[in-house]
Scaffold this active site. Structure first.
Site, PDB file in Angstrom:
ATOM      1  N   HIS A  36      40.331  38.972  38.235  1.00 50.97           N
ATOM      2  CA  HIS A  36      40.798  37.221  38.313  1.00 50.97           C
ATOM      3  C   HIS A  36      42.117  37.600  38.444  1.00 50.97           C
ATOM      4  CE1 HIS A  36      40.213  38.162  34.050  1.00 50.97           C
ATOM      5  NE2 HIS A  36      41.663  38.532  34.034  1.00 50.97           N
ATOM      6  N   GLN A  73      31.843  38.261  33.800  1.00 47.62           N
ATOM      7  CA  GLN A  73      30.772  38.438  34.364  1.00 47.62           C
ATOM      8  C   GLN A  73      30.481  36.667  32.960  1.00 47.62           C
ATOM      9  OE1 GLN A  73      30.998  41.955  33.487  1.00 47.62           O
ATOM     10  NE2 GLN A  73      31.742  41.855  35.323  1.00 47.62           N
ATOM     11  N   LEU A  84      36.713  20.628  38.742  1.00 46.67           N
ATOM     12  CA  LEU A  84      35.499  19.605  38.878  1.00 46.67           C
ATOM     13  C   LEU A  84      36.408  18.853  39.850  1.00 46.67           C
ATOM     14  CD1 LEU A  84      33.815  17.147  36.861  1.00 46.67           C
ATOM     15  CD2 LEU A  84      36.370  16.575  35.590  1.00 46.67           C
ATOM     16  N   THR A 104      37.054  40.463  43.556  1.00 48.10           N
ATOM     17  CA  THR A 104      36.638  41.745  43.748  1.00 48.10           C
ATOM     18  C   THR A 104      36.173  42.620  45.581  1.00 48.10           C
ATOM     19  OG1 THR A 104      36.486  41.216  40.780  1.00 48.10           O
ATOM     20  CG2 THR A 104      35.904  43.750  42.233  1.00 48.10           C
TER      21      THR A 104
END
Ligand code: IMP
Length: 443
Positions: A41, A223, A331, A299
């Site tokens: 991340h 994941q 959003l 990644t």
């Protein structure tokens, strides 16, 4: 207590990093419990960008205990590189602890992951090719090399020999690869052992100590539910269990240590790699959402597949995780679309309708979404900080989602900035780390 688990409620890449980072600020410890450097991340804070694959993002908060639990598979090269990068950028890493029982990704796991995918040809899974599957396979076959083995040369060598033996045939094409030379491999991994030794610990006990002292522990999943090896779209899944129950196994705590389970979902759907995706979009609309949402892997850099919000899958994810709250991310990406489709049923190839996530692979592969259309909105949401700042159509969208899934929404992401977040009323009553004005996490 409390123990809070953060999991992906879709196919990964939901924005768990941002949610964990925000909760970690209020927590005392952050624990990774499964997956490896297939996850990744990006965290933006104070104008600096951080890309982490293995070390919990809590490391950016000084003095926090950050645990890589026994359920994680560790590529020690990636881990040592990450540590070096953090040290270079003057981040204090003394809070990191690595489970002595975590398994190591070895050079042959990487080669086997590549070779396995190549062999599958058109049927390939689209793995991240980080050696994750072969490493978990060795763990289950009891041929794995664990972190603790790095501290004993004799044992390390013996275990590498044992692990290589049944792979002789599949590794034959790589016979001349210097990475597979026993001596070279042993020396390389012993070097990692020296570098990592100060961090290696019995992390299970450390986590128990935190919980017993009433501290707040965030268990950070990687994941997502639909990539779960048991409950996901097998075989197009990862090789671990990204569901909340795995936090217990992968960190060494019992179910009663978990108080809250937050499922992170995007306001739409994405997936990388192959496999069924009933609400997938193609063409201009998909490109538009992909560009607006920056849907390219952290990644691997791969372009993500994009689709409408799939509430059949989300309700399933809520059930198999026992979600207590949703965190709905991105959003803002949907602003400017006239109408929004949300999938509430699937239609199978034969015309049958499915209200629940189909267990059968063949059905799922041919399923397409049946949609309810909700009105869109045009406003830019990135400055909204309260639910009441949102346009009515955006609120309606969120309400529909939450009602359908039967789980309240605690947090809404409205932009890439760290503070582009709305904490809802639902977060206020939650045990500590979630709320805007939390009951002291360590109270
Ligand atoms: P593996 O985990 O590398 O074996 O890949 C298996 C499947 O999981 C592939 O479809 C990958 O694209 C997917 N996958 C693995 N990690 C992630 C992730 O962090 N986000 C999204 N998909 C992932």
């Amino acid at each position: 207590m409390p123990g809070i688990v953060i999991v992906g409620a879709q196919w990964g890449d939901e924005g768990k990093g941002k949610v964990t980072d925000l909760l970690a600020e209020k927590a005392d410890a952050v624990v990774r419990f499964q997956g490896g450097n297939n996850a990744g991340h990006t965290i933006v804070r104070d104008g600096q960008t951080w890309k982490l694959h293995l070390i919990p993002s809590g490391i950016l908060h000084r003095g926090k205990l950050c645990v890589i639990g026994n359920g994680v598979v560790i590529d020690p090269k990636v881990l040592t590189d990450e540590l070096e990068e953090l040290s270079r950028r003057k981040v204090d890493t003394t809070g990191l602890r690595i489970s002595a029982n975590a398994h190591l990704i070895m050079p042959y796991h990487l080669l086997l992951d590549h070779a396995g995918e190549a062999k599958l040809g058109k049927l390939q899974i689209g793995t991240t090719r980080r050696g994750i599957g072969p490493c978990y396979a060795d763990k289950a076959a009891r041929l794995g090399i664990r972190v603790q083995d790095l501290l004993d040369e004799k044992i390390l060598k013996k275990k590498i020999i044992a692990a290589l033996e049944p792979k002789r045939l599949s590794l034959r094409p790589f016979a001349k690869d210097p990475r597979l030379d026993l001596q070279t491999m042993t020396e390389e991994y012993l070097t990692y052992g020296h570098r990592l030794e100060q961090y290696i610990a019995d992390t299970t006990r450390l986590v128990h100590d935190q919980l017993d002292a009433g501290r707040c522990v965030v268990f950070e999943g990687a994941q997502g539910a639909l990539l779960d090896i048991d409950h996901g779209t097998y075989p197009f899944v990862t090789s671990s269990n990204p569901v909340a129950g795995a936090a217990c196994v992968g960190a060494g705590v019992g179910p009663k240590d978990i108080d809250e389970i937050w499922g992170v979902t995007k306001a739409y759907g994405t997936r990388v790699g192959a496999g069924p995706f009933p609400t997938e979009l193609n063409g201009t609309l998909a490109d538009q959402i992909r560009e607006r949402g920056g849907e390219y892997g952290t990644t691997t850099g791969r372009a993500r597949r994009v689709g409408w919000l799939d509430l059949v899958a989300l309700r399933y994810a809520a059930r198999i995780n026992s979600l207590t709250a949703l965190a709905v991310m991105k959003l803002d990406v949907l602003s400017g679309l006239d109408e929004l489709n949300v999938c509430t049923r699937y239609r199978g190839a034969e015309g049958a309708e499915f209200e629940h996530f189909p267990y059968h692979q063949t059905v799922l592969h041919h399923a397409t979404g049946e949609y309810v259309q909700l009105p869109g909105w045009t406003e830019d949401l990135s400055d909204c900080r309260e639910e009441s700042d949102l346009p009515p159509a955006a609120r309606e969208y969120l309400q529909f989602m939450s009602d359908f899934v039967g789980v309240p929404t605690a947090m809404i992401g409205v932009g890439p900035a760290r503070d582009a977040i709305i904490w809802t009323q639902a977060s206020a009553g939650m045990a500590g780390a979630g709320s805007r004005a939390p009951a002291s996490a360590s109270a």
